[in-house]
Design an enzyme around this catalytic site. Structure first.
Site, PDB file in Angstrom:
ATOM      1  N   ASP A  14     -14.257  11.755  28.597  1.00  0.00           N
ATOM      2  CA  ASP A  14     -13.646  12.879  29.308  1.00  0.00           C
ATOM      3  C   ASP A  14     -13.978  12.646  30.775  1.00  0.00           C
ATOM      4  OD1 ASP A  14     -13.123  15.272  30.560  1.00  0.00           O
ATOM      5  OD2 ASP A  14     -14.009  16.522  28.981  1.00  0.00           O
ATOM      6  N   TYR A 236     -27.036  20.161  27.274  1.00  0.00           N
ATOM      7  CA  TYR A 236     -25.641  20.220  26.850  1.00  0.00           C
ATOM      8  C   TYR A 236     -24.703  19.714  27.934  1.00  0.00           C
ATOM      9  CZ  TYR A 236     -21.020  21.809  25.669  1.00  0.00           C
ATOM     10  OH  TYR A 236     -19.682  21.835  25.417  1.00  0.00           O
ATOM     11  N   LYS A 239     -18.777  17.010  25.259  1.00  0.00           N
ATOM     12  CA  LYS A 239     -18.297  15.623  25.228  1.00  0.00           C
ATOM     13  C   LYS A 239     -18.796  14.720  24.109  1.00  0.00           C
ATOM     14  CE  LYS A 239     -18.503  17.804  28.937  1.00  0.00           C
ATOM     15  NZ  LYS A 239     -18.277  19.121  28.417  1.00  0.00           N
ATOM     16  N   SER A 250      -4.243  -2.503   0.225  1.00  0.00           N
ATOM     17  CA  SER A 250      -4.653  -3.788  -0.380  1.00  0.00           C
ATOM     18  C   SER A 250      -6.158  -3.861  -0.642  1.00  0.00           C
ATOM     19  CB  SER A 250      -4.246  -4.969   0.505  1.00  0.00           C
ATOM     20  OG  SER A 250      -2.965  -4.784   1.035  1.00  0.00           O
TER      21      SER A 250
HETATM   22  P1  13P Z   1     -15.121  19.072  26.000  1.00  0.00           P
HETATM   23  O1  13P Z   1     -16.361  18.584  25.286  1.00  0.00           O
HETATM   24  O2  13P Z   1     -13.877  18.705  25.271  1.00  0.00           O
HETATM   25  O3  13P Z   1     -15.100  18.654  27.445  1.00  0.00           O
HETATM   26  O4  13P Z   1     -15.157  20.659  25.952  1.00  0.00           O
HETATM   27  C1  13P Z   1     -16.242  21.298  26.524  1.00  0.00           C
HETATM   28  C2  13P Z   1     -16.196  22.774  26.438  1.00  0.00           C
HETATM   29  O5  13P Z   1     -17.136  23.398  26.860  1.00  0.00           O
HETATM   30  C3  13P Z   1     -15.052  23.469  25.855  1.00  0.00           C
HETATM   31  O6  13P Z   1     -15.189  24.865  25.924  1.00  0.00           O
HETATM   32 MG    MG Z   2     -13.888  18.483  28.911  1.00  0.00          MG
HETATM   33 MG    MG Z   3     -13.136  16.788  24.957  1.00  0.00          MG
END
Ligand code: 13P
Ligand code: MG
Ligand code: MG
Ligand code: 13P
Length: 373
Positions: A14, A236, A239, A250
């Site tokens: 991301d 946190y 991602k 197969s």
């Molecule tokens: P992502 O991990 O997709 O960037 O989303 C983070 C988030 O806090 C969504 O609310």
């Molecule tokens: Mg994001």
């Molecule tokens: Mg994401």
């Protein structure tokens, strides 16, 4: 003469969402394609596809460099850096957020991006499904990978096909303790489930054929990204949105058996702020964007046939009314769990919330707690 093996690498990051955490701008994909095309011209890549799963930029590459190649990982890193520049110009949300370190140091593992790659001998027909999820974690693949390779109610081939009848070997990682264990199924099926049901700790990393299979035993038939960024970053950063590669047919599950687990919108953790449980929705590429409560979590499936190393595709596998009922069920489940607001089990259990911004909020109250007699 031994056949030259092919490596398929799916590397994602991301590097900026539009808007918020919903999707990837076309400008970022264009920049990535430019880099990939150059690498193909120069002979580093055999083929490539650039996709997006929600706000994650996905680089799917085939090449002859093997796994953990500094050239391939370096190419992915530079591509993400170039896309980050574009994201910064457009002031996209969280530009460059998954690139956790300043400089590439030879292997992209542990540097932020997620990666699934495997090297194998190309068969006469080599179908491959690349799954890409947004708003969830690597353990979200435990359920479908188990169903595909170990559940005869999902995969008829486990019963019917003599080549698959002996089952598969599962490589399971304890991602918290950084340990691995190999389990043979069906013999150790209950042991496997004892572990992988705890999907925040134990994740299936790879699946291998058994000794009785004509396929090379040391060549994986499925691989899943297991990067958990809070173990790298110490806090946190979201991602962890995972990806997986699954080979089919197969002597392996048929393409339809590989897709079948997604007929159930099973519960995964992630969604809003990486802090909520919710159903996973299988969607066509055009719906690969997260909206409601930054979700719900979703998965796309890109289908390919590999021909002399080239990824011939892309088939948009969930672009089919056959998955409409799963999508409808998912909406109902989403509505139901959303009604719980900040309450568990919609909100993740306390142990999981440790990695979010919630502890900062709770710190404020620390001094106010008094002992209960
Ligand atoms: P992502 O991990 O997709 O960037 O989303 C983070 C988030 O806090 C969504 O609310
Ligand atoms: Mg994001
Ligand atoms: Mg994401
Ligand atoms: P084919 O005979 O077309 O290879 O299909 C076999 C199969 O497994 C279909 O599910």
């Amino acid at each position: 003469m031994e056949k030259e093996k092919i490596t398929v690498s799916l590397i994602k990051a991301d590097v900026g969402g539009f808007p918020g955490h919903s999707t990837v701008r076309a400008e970022l994909k264009d920049k990535a394609k430019e880099r990939m095309e150059k690498a193909k011209r120069e002979g580093l890549l055999v083929s490539y596809h650039v996709l997006n799963a929600g706000d994650d930029l996905q680089l799917l590459m085939s090449h002859r460099k093997g796994v953990d190649s500094p050239d391939i990982h370096g190419l992915a890193w530079e591509t993400f850096e170039a896309a980050t520049e574009v994201a910064k110009e457009l002031k996209l949300h969280g530009a460059g957020q998954d690139l956790l370190v300043d400089a590439f140091s030879g292997n992209i593992r542990g540097m932020g991006p997620g990666i699934a790659e495997m090297e194998f001998t190309e068969r006469g027909s080599e179908p491959l499904i690349a799954f890409m999820m947004d708003k969830t974690e690597p353990g979200a693949f435990n359920y479908p990978i188990y169903k595909i390779f170990a559940d005869p109610f999902n995969t008829a081939g486990l019963v019917i096909d003599p080549v698959m009848h002996d089952g598969f070997v599962f490589e399971v990682w304890d991602i918290k303790e950084k340990k691995e264990v190999f389990l043979r199924c069906p013999e150790e099926l209950y042991d496997l489930l004892a572990l992988i049901g705890a999907k925040s700790k134990y994740v299936i990393k790879r699946v291998y054929p058994k000794e009785t299979s004509p396929l090379p035993k040391d060549e994986p038939v499925a691989v899943i990204s297991t990067e958990k960024l809070y173990f790298t970053a110490g806090k946190y950063v979201g991602k962890d949105d995972p990806v997986a590669l699954v080979r089919a047919q197969s002597g392996l599950p048929a393409v339809g058996e590989v897709l079948e687990p997604f007929s159930l919108p099973y519960l995964v953790s992630g969604w809003m702020r990486g802090s909520h449980n919710g159903p996973i929705i299988p969607v066509p590429f055009r719906y690969s964007q997260c909206t409601r409560f930054d979700g719900p979590p979703r998965v796309i499936a890109a289908g390919f046939q590999i021909s002399n190393g080239k990824l011939v595709g892309t088939a948009d596998m969930f672009d089919d009314p056959a998955f409409d009922l799963a999508r409808r069920k998912a909406q109902e489940i989403a509505d139901y769990v959303r009604a719980h607001g900040p309450f568990e089990p919609h909100r993740l259990p306390v142990e999981e919330m440790e990695y979010t911004t919630l502890p900062d909020v709770l710190k404020k109250l620390e001094g106010r707690f008094e002992k209960v007699e």
